[in-house]
Write an enzyme that holds these catalytic residues in place. Structure first.
Site, short mmCIF file in Angstrom:
data_model
loop_
_atom_site.label_atom_id
_atom_site.label_comp_id
_atom_site.label_asym_id
_atom_site.label_seq_id
_atom_site.Cartn_x
_atom_site.Cartn_y
_atom_site.Cartn_z
N GLN A 103 0.85 -1.20 0.00
CA GLN A 103 0.00 0.00 0.00
C GLN A 103 0.89 1.25 0.00
O GLN A 103 0.39 2.36 -0.16
CB GLN A 103 -0.88 0.04 1.24
N HIS A 121 -1.20 1.57 -4.48
CA HIS A 121 -1.58 2.98 -4.36
C HIS A 121 -0.65 3.91 -5.11
O HIS A 121 -0.61 5.10 -4.81
CB HIS A 121 -1.62 3.37 -2.87
N PRO A 219 2.97 -4.17 15.87
CA PRO A 219 3.11 -4.04 17.33
C PRO A 219 1.77 -4.01 18.06
O PRO A 219 1.69 -4.34 19.24
CB PRO A 219 3.83 -2.70 17.50
N ALA A 236 8.38 -4.58 12.08
CA ALA A 236 8.61 -5.30 10.82
C ALA A 236 10.07 -5.74 10.69
O ALA A 236 10.35 -6.88 10.28
CB ALA A 236 8.23 -4.39 9.65
C1 BV8 Z 1 -11.37 2.69 -3.94
C2 BV8 Z 1 -1.86 6.78 -1.33
C3 BV8 Z 1 -13.22 2.44 -5.45
C4 BV8 Z 1 -1.93 8.25 -1.09
C5 BV8 Z 1 -3.56 5.76 0.09
C6 BV8 Z 1 -14.91 -0.45 0.64
C7 BV8 Z 1 -14.52 -0.79 -0.65
C8 BV8 Z 1 -13.87 0.12 -1.46
C9 BV8 Z 1 -13.57 1.40 -1.00
C10 BV8 Z 1 -13.94 1.74 0.29
C11 BV8 Z 1 -14.60 0.82 1.09
N1 BV8 Z 1 -14.84 1.42 2.27
C12 BV8 Z 1 -14.33 2.68 2.23
C13 BV8 Z 1 -13.81 2.90 1.04
C14 BV8 Z 1 -13.19 4.15 0.62
C15 BV8 Z 1 -11.70 4.20 0.94
C16 BV8 Z 1 -11.32 3.63 2.27
O1 BV8 Z 1 -10.84 2.51 2.36
N2 BV8 Z 1 -11.48 4.42 3.31
C17 BV8 Z 1 -11.09 3.95 4.64
C18 BV8 Z 1 -10.38 5.08 5.37
C19 BV8 Z 1 -12.30 3.45 5.34
N3 BV8 Z 1 -10.95 3.52 -0.11
C20 BV8 Z 1 -10.66 4.19 -1.23
O2 BV8 Z 1 -11.05 5.32 -1.46
C21 BV8 Z 1 -9.80 3.47 -2.25
N4 BV8 Z 1 -10.46 3.59 -3.54
O3 BV8 Z 1 -11.67 1.74 -3.29
O4 BV8 Z 1 -11.95 3.00 -5.19
C22 BV8 Z 1 -14.20 3.39 -4.82
C23 BV8 Z 1 -14.18 4.71 -5.25
C24 BV8 Z 1 -15.13 5.59 -4.69
C25 BV8 Z 1 -16.00 5.16 -3.68
C26 BV8 Z 1 -15.95 3.82 -3.24
C27 BV8 Z 1 -15.05 2.93 -3.83
C28 BV8 Z 1 -8.44 4.13 -2.38
C29 BV8 Z 1 -7.64 3.95 -1.13
C30 BV8 Z 1 -6.19 4.42 -1.36
C31 BV8 Z 1 -5.93 5.69 -0.60
N5 BV8 Z 1 -4.50 6.06 -0.75
N6 BV8 Z 1 -2.28 6.07 -0.12
C32 BV8 Z 1 -0.84 8.72 -0.17
O5 BV8 Z 1 -0.04 7.92 0.35
O6 BV8 Z 1 -0.77 9.96 0.02
S1 BV8 Z 1 -3.98 4.90 1.47
C33 BV8 Z 1 -2.89 5.22 2.75
O7 BV8 Z 1 -3.41 4.45 3.83
C34 BV8 Z 1 -1.46 4.72 2.57
O8 BV8 Z 1 -1.23 4.07 1.35
C35 BV8 Z 1 -1.33 3.68 3.71
O9 BV8 Z 1 -0.46 2.65 3.41
C36 BV8 Z 1 -2.73 3.21 3.71
C37 BV8 Z 1 -3.25 2.31 4.76
O10 BV8 Z 1 -2.82 2.76 5.98
P1 BV8 Z 1 -1.74 1.81 6.70
O11 BV8 Z 1 -0.78 1.31 5.68
O12 BV8 Z 1 -2.49 0.80 7.47
O13 BV8 Z 1 -0.97 2.81 7.58
P2 BV8 Z 1 -1.44 3.43 8.95
O14 BV8 Z 1 -0.62 4.64 9.18
O15 BV8 Z 1 -2.92 3.51 8.97
O16 BV8 Z 1 -1.05 2.31 10.03
C38 BV8 Z 1 0.32 1.95 10.22
C39 BV8 Z 1 0.28 0.58 10.87
O17 BV8 Z 1 1.62 0.15 11.04
C40 BV8 Z 1 -0.36 0.59 12.24
O18 BV8 Z 1 -1.19 -0.55 12.38
C41 BV8 Z 1 0.84 0.50 13.19
O19 BV8 Z 1 0.51 -0.21 14.38
C42 BV8 Z 1 1.81 -0.28 12.38
N7 BV8 Z 1 3.23 -0.04 12.68
C43 BV8 Z 1 3.81 1.10 13.13
N8 BV8 Z 1 5.15 0.91 13.25
C44 BV8 Z 1 5.40 -0.36 12.83
C45 BV8 Z 1 4.19 -0.97 12.46
N9 BV8 Z 1 4.12 -2.22 12.01
C46 BV8 Z 1 5.28 -2.91 11.91
N10 BV8 Z 1 6.48 -2.40 12.23
C47 BV8 Z 1 6.58 -1.14 12.69
N11 BV8 Z 1 7.79 -0.64 13.03
#
Ligand code: BV8
Length: 253
Positions: A103, A121, A219, A236
């Site tokens: 992602q 993405h 974590p 990771a």
């Molecule tokens: C779409 C690029 C069709 C930009 C990003 C159901 C089906 C389809 C769509 C949806 C749906 N429900 C809702 C939606 C809409 C939406 C969505 O998912 N919203 C969420 C918030 C509910 N999805 C979309 O819009 C997608 N499009 O499906 O198109 C459509 C169109 C219109 C209407 C409906 C459907 C597009 C989604 C892509 C968005 N773009 N990135 C940019 O980077 O600027 S997403 C963005 O979030 C990043 O890519 C990131 O990778 C991603 C996910 O977040 P995480 O990777 O989980 O990162 P986060 O910071 O949240 O968490 C970090 C994690 O790491 C934590 O758990 C933490 O504990 C852990 N961590 C921390 N340190 C460590 C660690 N783990 C291991 N080691 C460590 N050291």
């Protein structure tokens, strides 16, 4: 090795024909790139990433969104892959086939040497025209002092990062490849993701439906945790390095 894979899962991993690894922003955290939900700092502290990473935000505030990406690009330029990225390269050399579906938009898996990485993405290091979506070269961007630079292709078009914003569809080819990897794998890792963003978050569940073993590395717990055969509550870098060492040990046993 504090973050061990259970023996039965280690043996299953070694025998796996296809392994899929889904990674999220947590995979890049130890390379110094803040995760998507880390509190933002400096002038960006007042904004939520979800509110900046949208077509509407770019439409209404193009310079703000463009400059947010420019600042993130600088962080990515200074980032190096960590031991976890390199462990995935080691694992790919040992195992049948390892497909990384990320992602993340920072290109760190490719920089570490991983092949055939699926970028769900997009990639922050690439730019494209906001209207035609045709690629825009770095040279063109450097020649302009506008923020964002104009598009070379379409009047009133602008340069934008080649990433998928919330509300935008994912690149069909990447999504097809990711779905195929999830549907055919017999072992799946989910590393460093909150498992909230769709459709990426659905991929490990698809793997489970096809009988794959699922291991989560994070974590903290996520909505995926209850479905995992094992949750490794660690970073990771440490967890993936331990697993690569365990595999090497098992091979040489
Ligand atoms: C779409 C690029 C069709 C930009 C990003 C159901 C089906 C389809 C769509 C949806 C749906 N429900 C809702 C939606 C809409 C939406 C969505 O998912 N919203 C969420 C918030 C509910 N999805 C979309 O819009 C997608 N499009 O499906 O198109 C459509 C169109 C219109 C209407 C409906 C459907 C597009 C989604 C892509 C968005 N773009 N990135 C940019 O980077 O600027 S997403 C963005 O979030 C990043 O890519 C990131 O990778 C991603 C996910 O977040 P995480 O990777 O989980 O990162 P986060 O910071 O949240 O968490 C970090 C994690 O790491 C934590 O758990 C933490 O504990 C852990 N961590 C921390 N340190 C460590 C660690 N783990 C291991 N080691 C460590 N050291």
């Amino acid at each position: 090795m504090p973050y061990r894979l259970e023996q039965s899962l280690l043996e299953k991993l070694l025998k796996a024909r296809h392994v899929m690894v889904l990674t999220g922003a947590g995979m890049s955290a130890e390379s110094g790139i803040p995760t998507f939900r880390d509190a933002q700092t400096g002038m960006w502290a007042q904004y939520r990433p979800e509110d900046l990473a949208t077509p509407q935000a770019f439409e209404q505030h193009p310079a703000r969104v463009w400059n947010w990406y420019e600042d993130r690009r600088k962080m990515v330029r200074d980032a190096e892959p960590h031991a976890g990225h390199l462990a995935l390269v080691r694992m790919a050399a040992i195992l049948g086939s390892v497909r990384i579906v990320t992602q993340n938009v920072d290109g760190l898996h490719q920089l570490a040497g991983s092949k055939r990485v699926v970028e769900l993405h997009g990639n922050i290091n690439r730019s494209k025209c906001s209207v035609s979506h045709r690629p825009i070269s770095r040279e063109w961007l450097q020649d302009s002092d506008e923020q964002p630079p104009p598009s070379p292709y379409v009047k009133h078009g602008k340069a934008r990062p080649d990433v998928v914003w919330f509300g935008e569809v994912l690149p069909q080819e990447a999504l097809d490849e990711a779905m195929a990897a999830a549907s055919h794998c017999d072992f799946c890792f989910s590393v460093g993701t909150t498992s909230l963003v769709q459709p990426a978050a659905g991929l490990p569940l698809l793997a489970l439906q096809n009988g794959a073993a699922l291991v989560e590395i994070n974590p903290v717990g996520t909505p995926l945790s209850m479905h995992a055969s094992q949750c490794i509550r660690g970073p990771a870098s440490g967890a993936l390095s331990s697993i690569a060492d365990q595999l090497t040990g098992l091979l040489n046993a």
